[in-house]
Design an enzyme around this catalytic site. Structure first.
Site, PDB file in Angstrom:
ATOM      1  N   TYR A  13       0.818  -1.214   0.000  1.00  0.00           N
ATOM      2  CA  TYR A  13       0.000   0.000   0.000  1.00  0.00           C
ATOM      3  C   TYR A  13       0.853   1.266   0.000  1.00  0.00           C
ATOM      4  O   TYR A  13       0.328   2.353  -0.238  1.00  0.00           O
ATOM      5  CB  TYR A  13      -0.936   0.033   1.210  1.00  0.00           C
ATOM      6  CG  TYR A  13      -1.856  -1.147   1.360  1.00  0.00           C
ATOM      7  CD1 TYR A  13      -2.098  -2.022   0.298  1.00  0.00           C
ATOM      8  CD2 TYR A  13      -2.493  -1.407   2.578  1.00  0.00           C
ATOM      9  CE1 TYR A  13      -2.940  -3.114   0.453  1.00  0.00           C
ATOM     10  CE2 TYR A  13      -3.334  -2.485   2.728  1.00  0.00           C
ATOM     11  CZ  TYR A  13      -3.552  -3.341   1.675  1.00  0.00           C
ATOM     12  OH  TYR A  13      -4.384  -4.421   1.844  1.00  0.00           O
ATOM     13  N   LEU A  16     -17.334  -4.252   1.301  1.00  0.00           N
ATOM     14  CA  LEU A  16     -18.413  -3.577   0.566  1.00  0.00           C
ATOM     15  C   LEU A  16     -18.270  -3.822  -0.927  1.00  0.00           C
ATOM     16  O   LEU A  16     -18.866  -3.113  -1.745  1.00  0.00           O
ATOM     17  CB  LEU A  16     -18.415  -2.082   0.873  1.00  0.00           C
ATOM     18  CG  LEU A  16     -18.503  -1.719   2.363  1.00  0.00           C
ATOM     19  CD1 LEU A  16     -18.484  -0.216   2.554  1.00  0.00           C
ATOM     20  CD2 LEU A  16     -19.733  -2.341   3.005  1.00  0.00           C
ATOM     21  N   ASN A  39     -19.283   3.150   9.669  1.00  0.00           N
ATOM     22  CA  ASN A  39     -18.916   1.749   9.547  1.00  0.00           C
ATOM     23  C   ASN A  39     -18.756   1.085  10.908  1.00  0.00           C
ATOM     24  O   ASN A  39     -19.170  -0.067  11.109  1.00  0.00           O
ATOM     25  CB  ASN A  39     -17.626   1.605   8.744  1.00  0.00           C
ATOM     26  CG  ASN A  39     -17.805   1.935   7.272  1.00  0.00           C
ATOM     27  OD1 ASN A  39     -18.910   2.005   6.762  1.00  0.00           O
ATOM     28  ND2 ASN A  39     -16.696   2.151   6.585  1.00  0.00           N
TER      29      ASN A  39
END
Length: 265
Positions: free
Chosen positions: A42, A181, A230
């Site tokens: 990342y 999701l 969330n």
């Protein structure tokens, strides 16, 4: 060795802007998250570490997970780059260190003992794997001295991973679901929207509440108000009929499916 206590986590894939990443991590911890997931791939471990340091939450109360890049899975590179991850994170250890993808430089017999070495050396408290097939998962269990603490794979209401969830229960490791999701596809899913509407929740909260109820540890990525939204899913009790309806949805396609993934061989 402290036990691994995984709850809903903050996924940081795609948080490429350092300032945004740092602010999001700090805000998530202040909101109540106690699990932060990053990776060498990342390219944001330094910003994640700054967010952890900027929060008022005690380091020992946070599960910090990172993953070794598939190009770095030779034994020497595992050891070297794991220490580099610690340097970027500004930590003396991580709670969970994953094999990110069992591809490219991955060789089970050579790679996995290096993870045992890092655990023995205190670089990580726990060893995890990610994107493994059932056969590769069984192989890893045979080679590792350390127990597999977690297996992280794509999982959401349209891609429910029943076989790997069953193995997680059988082998007694945490099952961590990334892209919970469906990279946003679940937010526009008509069936999820119907369940969300009759329960007065957003589709995101419904999808995450389903995951939590089914023993999946979701790691949604979010910014701004969605971070708190969330997290609220952990306190949502959907009716059993709605949970069963999600379990019965027609399965869809993977959202994350690189050409060289283990399941494509």
């Amino acid at each position: 060795m402290p036990p691994l206590d995984l709850s809903i986590g903050l996924g940081t894939s795609g948080l490429d802007d350092p300032e945004t990443c740092t602010d999001t991590v700090a805000a998530a911890l202040e909101a109540g998250y106690r699990h932060v997931d990053t990776a060498q791939m990342y390219d944001n471990e330094a910003a994640v570490g700054e967010g952890i340091a900027a929060s008022d939450v005690d380091r020992d109360d946070v599960v910090v997970a990172t993953k070794v890049h598939p190009e770095n899975l030779s034994p020497e590179d595992v050891r070297e780059t794991a220490h580099e991850s610690l340097d970027r994170l500004g930590l003396d250890r991580v709670d969970l260190l994953y094999v990110h993808w069992p591809i490219r430089a991955y060789d089970a017999a050579a790679t996995l003992p290096a993870f045992d070495d890092l655990r023995d050396a205190g670089v990580t408290d726990h060893v995890g794997v990610s994107n493994f097939t059932p056969d590769l998962l069984r192989e890893a269990r045979e080679i590792l001295d350390a127990p597999i603490a977690a297996h992280q794979v794509e999982c959401h209401p349209r891609f429910r991973q029943p076989a790997l969830r069953d193995l997680a229960a059988e082998f007694d490791h945490d099952f961590v679901g990334y892209s919970p999701l469906g990279r946003g596809a679940i937010l526009d899913d008509a069936a999820i929207a119907e369940i969300a509407g009759r329960n007065n929740y957003s589709p995101a909260v419904v999808a995450l509440a389903w995951a939590v109820d089914r023993g999946i540890v979701p790691i949604p990525k979010a910014r701004g108000a969605h971070v708190q939204e969330n997290l609220s899913a952990v306190d949502v009790d959907l009716p059993a009929d709605d949970l069963d309806a999600i379990d019965a949805l027609d399965p869809g396609e993977r959202q994350i499916d690189p050409d060289d993934a283990a399941w494509s061989r």
